[in-house]
Design a protein around this motif. Structure first.
Motif, PDB file in Angstrom:
ATOM      1  N   SER A  73       0.809  -1.210   0.000  1.00  0.00           N
ATOM      2  CA  SER A  73       0.000   0.000   0.000  1.00  0.00           C
ATOM      3  C   SER A  73       0.847   1.266   0.000  1.00  0.00           C
ATOM      4  O   SER A  73       0.318   2.363   0.119  1.00  0.00           O
ATOM      5  N   GLY A  74       2.146   1.117  -0.137  1.00  0.00           N
ATOM      6  CA  GLY A  74       3.010   2.288  -0.210  1.00  0.00           C
ATOM      7  C   GLY A  74       3.574   2.689   1.134  1.00  0.00           C
ATOM      8  O   GLY A  74       3.593   1.930   2.089  1.00  0.00           O
ATOM      9  N   VAL A  75       4.017   3.889   1.196  1.00  0.00           N
ATOM     10  CA  VAL A  75       4.714   4.401   2.372  1.00  0.00           C
ATOM     11  C   VAL A  75       3.731   4.794   3.469  1.00  0.00           C
ATOM     12  O   VAL A  75       2.725   5.442   3.211  1.00  0.00           O
ATOM     13  N   LEU A  76       4.040   4.361   4.701  1.00  0.00           N
ATOM     14  CA  LEU A  76       3.243   4.751   5.867  1.00  0.00           C
ATOM     15  C   LEU A  76       3.741   6.089   6.396  1.00  0.00           C
ATOM     16  O   LEU A  76       4.934   6.374   6.351  1.00  0.00           O
ATOM     17  N   SER A 124       8.214   3.659   5.641  1.00  0.00           N
ATOM     18  CA  SER A 124       7.864   5.074   5.745  1.00  0.00           C
ATOM     19  C   SER A 124       8.925   5.873   5.012  1.00  0.00           C
ATOM     20  O   SER A 124       9.805   5.310   4.366  1.00  0.00           O
ATOM     21  N   ASP A 125       8.854   7.174   5.161  1.00  0.00           N
ATOM     22  CA  ASP A 125       9.826   8.039   4.498  1.00  0.00           C
ATOM     23  C   ASP A 125      11.234   7.888   5.080  1.00  0.00           C
ATOM     24  O   ASP A 125      12.216   8.092   4.377  1.00  0.00           O
ATOM     25  N   VAL A 126      11.362   7.501   6.351  1.00  0.00           N
ATOM     26  CA  VAL A 126      12.680   7.428   6.983  1.00  0.00           C
ATOM     27  C   VAL A 126      12.988   6.073   7.631  1.00  0.00           C
ATOM     28  O   VAL A 126      14.052   5.890   8.214  1.00  0.00           O
ATOM     29  N   TYR A 127      12.061   5.122   7.546  1.00  0.00           N
ATOM     30  CA  TYR A 127      12.242   3.833   8.230  1.00  0.00           C
ATOM     31  C   TYR A 127      11.595   2.702   7.434  1.00  0.00           C
ATOM     32  O   TYR A 127      10.523   2.880   6.859  1.00  0.00           O
ATOM     33  N   HIS A 128      12.262   1.566   7.414  1.00  0.00           N
ATOM     34  CA  HIS A 128      11.751   0.373   6.731  1.00  0.00           C
ATOM     35  C   HIS A 128      12.207  -0.857   7.506  1.00  0.00           C
ATOM     36  O   HIS A 128      13.383  -0.988   7.836  1.00  0.00           O
TER      37      HIS A 128
END
Length: 147
Positions: A73-76, A124-128
């Motif tokens: 679903s993409g980035v949280l 997310s934008d800064v964490y995976h």
């Protein structure tokens, strides 16, 4: 319906609800045509839809739904909060999916990796982070990245 936005495509699948006993034709009529189809085995076809940041890959056997093989679903949002939630959980091995999602929220993607195994990912934008599960139990982190 070709060219739906990622949000609308994801919403279309959500509105379909349980896909059990649905045909490929029924699903295409509801959400539009897929971006790809490939043979997965005798009588099996992997059909994929993607738009924007949303992707879903569904396995069909003889034209009937057989399972979701992957969904993203993409980035949280809230990457730092997401990372902190995982840090607060401590050791993840042995924890259940329900226990983990109660703290960090729903995953953004999953993939079937083997019999009774799935890879769940939170991005997310800064964490995976990606966790491997056998059944409903986490067996460990396969990879983790933070900026």
């Amino acid at each position: 319906m070709f060219g739906l936005s990622g949000h609308r495509l994801q919403q279309g699948f959500a509105e379909l609800g349980d896909l059990t006993n649905r045909t490929l034709d029924e699903i295409v009529a509801a959400v539009g045509g897929p971006v790809s189809q490939s043979m997965a085995g005798p009588g099996q076809v992997l059909v994929q839809w993607q738009s924007g940041s949303y992707h879903i890959g569904i396995l069909f056997e003889e034209g009937l739904f057989a399972g979701i093989m992957s969904e993203d679903s993409g980035v949280l949002p809230g990457g730092r909060k997401l990372a902190q939630g995982f840090a607060n959980l401590g050791n993840l091995a042995g924890r259940s999916k329900a226990e983990i999602t109660a703290v960090v929220g729903p995953h953004s993607s999953f993939s079937v990796t083997g019999p009774n195994q799935v890879l769940l990912q939170w991005q997310s934008d800064v964490y995976h982070v990606a966790l491997l599960f056998e059944g409903d139990i986490c067996v460990g982190i396969t990879h983790e990245f933070a900026i």
